[in-house]
Design a protein around this motif. Structure first.
Motif, PDB file in Angstrom:
ATOM      1  N   GLN A  63     -33.503  19.857  10.112  1.00  0.00           N
ATOM      2  CA  GLN A  63     -34.915  19.538  10.335  1.00  0.00           C
ATOM      3  C   GLN A  63     -35.790  20.279   9.326  1.00  0.00           C
ATOM      4  O   GLN A  63     -36.675  19.695   8.703  1.00  0.00           O
ATOM      5  N   GLU A  64     -35.491  21.561   9.155  1.00  0.00           N
ATOM      6  CA  GLU A  64     -36.248  22.373   8.192  1.00  0.00           C
ATOM      7  C   GLU A  64     -36.046  21.841   6.770  1.00  0.00           C
ATOM      8  O   GLU A  64     -36.967  21.865   5.955  1.00  0.00           O
TER       9      GLU A  64
ATOM     10  N   ASN B 157     -32.515  26.829   7.473  1.00  0.00           N
ATOM     11  CA  ASN B 157     -31.348  27.069   8.314  1.00  0.00           C
ATOM     12  C   ASN B 157     -30.898  25.891   9.175  1.00  0.00           C
ATOM     13  O   ASN B 157     -29.971  26.019   9.964  1.00  0.00           O
ATOM     14  N   ASN B 158     -31.593  24.767   9.029  1.00  0.00           N
ATOM     15  CA  ASN B 158     -31.087  23.567   9.706  1.00  0.00           C
ATOM     16  C   ASN B 158     -31.622  22.302   9.022  1.00  0.00           C
ATOM     17  O   ASN B 158     -32.481  22.376   8.136  1.00  0.00           O
TER      18      ASN B 158
ATOM     19  N   ASP C 230     -27.931  17.792  11.659  1.00  0.00           N
ATOM     20  CA  ASP C 230     -26.834  18.149  10.748  1.00  0.00           C
ATOM     21  C   ASP C 230     -27.005  17.519   9.355  1.00  0.00           C
ATOM     22  O   ASP C 230     -27.980  16.796   9.107  1.00  0.00           O
TER      23      ASP C 230
ATOM     24  N   ASP D 104     -26.826  27.102   7.889  1.00  0.00           N
ATOM     25  CA  ASP D 104     -27.243  27.824   9.094  1.00  0.00           C
ATOM     26  C   ASP D 104     -26.800  29.283   9.122  1.00  0.00           C
ATOM     27  O   ASP D 104     -27.336  30.080   9.874  1.00  0.00           O
TER      28      ASP D 104
ATOM     29  N   MET E  37     -24.831  21.885  11.153  1.00  0.00           N
ATOM     30  CA  MET E  37     -25.999  22.762  11.338  1.00  0.00           C
ATOM     31  C   MET E  37     -26.647  22.399  12.665  1.00  0.00           C
ATOM     32  O   MET E  37     -26.545  21.256  13.120  1.00  0.00           O
ATOM     33  N   PRO E  38     -27.321  23.352  13.300  1.00  0.00           N
ATOM     34  CA  PRO E  38     -28.011  23.018  14.554  1.00  0.00           C
ATOM     35  C   PRO E  38     -29.235  22.120  14.303  1.00  0.00           C
ATOM     36  O   PRO E  38     -29.651  21.959  13.152  1.00  0.00           O
ATOM     37  N   VAL E  39     -29.792  21.584  15.355  1.00  0.00           N
ATOM     38  CA  VAL E  39     -30.987  20.704  15.365  1.00  0.00           C
ATOM     39  C   VAL E  39     -30.701  19.367  14.678  1.00  0.00           C
ATOM     40  O   VAL E  39     -30.714  18.320  15.306  1.00  0.00           O
TER      41      VAL E  39
END
Lengths: 123, 434
Positions: free
Chosen positions: A39-40, A36-37, A63, A13, A59-61
């Motif tokens: 999900q991506e 950057n997360n 981990d 992230d 990481m956001p969204v």
């Protein structure tokens, strides 16, 4: 489609760090996908399974553990190297259960130590 | 003729009288003899009577003495019983006031003592517990295996060994809930040194567990928060170092880079200590090729060594294999080596020497450094200890490395010892099972 060259997927992230990490691999002619997360990362995995996945844990969204769990459920297989600043044994053990290849603590290494640690998965 | 007849009659009488007199004399004599005999007997009887009287008197005295003794004894017994009752009441009061649960069992495992706190923690009353096999009342288990009784520590105590409960032990209460507990079982020895049972002390550690969890979470989070910006700093500086820089810039960047490395190492050590203190680090025992491991270790802090111009020698018998935790062993040696370089003046010598000592391995790290002042040696391994003879500002240290070394050594079943002489040098030895 013929695979051109080795690919590394970097899920981290902190964009500043992803850029430095990306630069290290590009220097060695490796294709780099930066996300950057978690999900991506899963979306990128759907598009192409990399030769190695460098995975941050916090990481956001979604981990790092979310990513590993989803990969296990969907039987997506690729070498995972955890690159995190969380280094305690409980977390390491949790990662071991997902058969990660290596566990690197970012603050305990320099950026140029990344290549020697990952190189073997890209040969 | 008639006169003759008369005479003869009187003669006859005289004869008869004479005869009678003779008979009487014989009787008298017999009587005299008997009387004499009687007199002797009477004398003898008189002596016996005297004796008897004396015995009787003595008996009376003895009886009186006995009666007194009996009374005294009875009084003593009453006193002693009272004392014992008081002592028992005191013991029971102490036992019931102890905040920790205490119970005792005999060699068959029957509960013979169960204090109030044991009732409070387990939910079973003293009456419900007493006289029952302990495992019917108390069920200790491991947190991660809540269906298997974990009574090893009690069995150990019944074999004569004091034993601690394993970490993360829980107790199943009467109401079906569980509570985290800790403490130990100790054997009870009878007067003939034979084991007659075991006493178990246990306490509710839910609060400690919650605090531990919070501490671990805090340390983990804090370290992550510290490490993230530090990573950026370290990686930028490391990238910068590879750029074209003036000599002055290079020195500045290098100094800053090294400082960031030191800071990262510090955070790592703090974390390690925190985990070791919590018992959170479990050694992973593997087969270790010691000469190879020492080769690896000898390369650690090499730039520091070269900068100080210190000579390093490593001695280890070939094919020396040990079963231990490789990472923890490296951690110990890395710290000892780093200290040796730190406190050895320019041109000094440092050596690492491994030897087999029976079933154990000794690894000694020696230096020709400044040594530890004798008066301060007893302070080792105190946390944050720094010897007073370290005056060089270049040799920064926090006194945490050595503290960690002692703690980690304990984890792999080893011990640390040292000999040091001021201005001559120091040898730290790790002795651990192979």
């Amino acid at each position: 489609m013929i695979k051109q060259s080795k690919q590394v997927l970097i899920a981290e992230d902190d964009t500043f760090l992803t850029n430095i990490m990306g630069k290290v691999f590009k220097q060695h002619g490796i294709r780099v996908v930066l996300v950057n997360n978690g999900q991506e990362a899963l979306e990128a995995l759907k598009r192409e399974v990399p030769d190695v996945l460098l995975l941050d844990l916090l990481m956001p969204v979604l981990d790092g553990f979310g990513v590993m769990k989803a990969m296990k459920e969907k039987h997506v297989q690729c070498p995972i190297v955890v690159v995190s600043n969380v280094g305690d044994k409980v977390t390491r053990d949790k990662c071991k259960a997902f058969h990660v290849k290596a566990y690197l603590v970012k603050s305990d290494m320099d950026d140029d130590a990344l290549w020697p640690a990952i190189e073997k998965y890209l040969k | 003729m008639s006169k003759k007849t008369t005479i003869s009659a009187s003669d006859n009488m005289a004869l008869k009288l004479k005869f009678l007199a003779k008979e009487k004399e014989a009787v008298r004599r017999k009587l005299v003899v008997t009387a004499k005999k009687l007199a002797i007997k009477a004398k003898a009887l008189a002596v016996t009577a005297k004796e008897k009287e004396s015995v009787r008197r003595r008996l009376v005295v003895t009886a009186k003495k006995l009666a007194m003794l009996y009374q005294t004894l009875e009084r003593k017994v009453i006193d002693r019983t009272q004392d014992l009752e008081q002592a028992k009441a005191k013991d029971e009061a102490i036992l019931s006031s102890i905040g920790d649960g205490v119970f005792a069992i005999d060699t068959k495992g029957t509960l013979i003592l169960f204090n109030a706190a044991a009732s409070g923690i387990s939910g079973y009353s003293k009456r419900e517990a007493s006289g029952k096999p302990f495992h019917k009342v108390l069920r200790f288990m491991m947190e991660d295996k809540p269906n298997v009784a974990s009574h090893d520590f009690i069995e150990q105590a019944l074999k004569g060994k004091k034993a601690k409960m394993a970490n993360h032990t829980i107790l199943l209460r009467k109401d079906g809930t569980t509570v985290p507990v800790d403490d130990a079982a100790t054997p009870i020895f009878g007067p003939d040194k034979k084991i007659i049972g075991a006493v178990v002390v246990f306490r509710d550690v839910s609060k400690e567990c919650a605090v531990d969890r919070a501490k671990t979470e805090f340390v983990s989070l804090a370290s992550h928060q510290l490490r993230s910006p530090l990573t950026s700093i370290r990686w930028i500086l490391s990238t910068l170092k590879r750029e074209k820089l003036t000599e002055e810039q290079r020195t500045m960047v290098s100094t800053a880079h090294e400082a960031s490395i030191g800071m990262a190492a510090m955070i790592k050590k703090m974390l390690m200590i925190s985990y070791v203190e919590e018992g959170g680090v479990a050694p992973e025992i593997v087969q270790v090729d010691l000469p190879r491991l020492l080769d690896k270790v000898s390369l650690l802090h090499d730039s520091h060594r070269q900068k100080k111009g210190v000579e390093l020698t490593v001695q280890c018998p070939e094919d020396l294999h040990v079963r231990t935790d490789e990472q923890l062993l490296i951690e110990i040696l890395s710290n000892l080596l780093s200290n040796a370089y730190k406190y050895t003046p320019k041109g000094g010598k440092v050596s690492v020497c491994a030897t087999k000592e029976g079933e154990k391995i000794r690894i000694a790290v020696s230096d020709t450094g400044c040594g530890i002042p004798f008066a301060e040696q007893r302070k080792i391994p105190g946390k944050f200890f720094r010897a007073s003879n370290i005056t060089s500002p270049a040799e920064s240290g926090t006194g945490i490395g050595l503290y960690m070394v002692y703690n980690i050594a304990r984890l792999i079943g080893g011990t640390i010892s040292f000999v040091s002489q001021e201005n001559k040098g120091t040898t730290f030895s790790l002795l651990f099972p192979s």
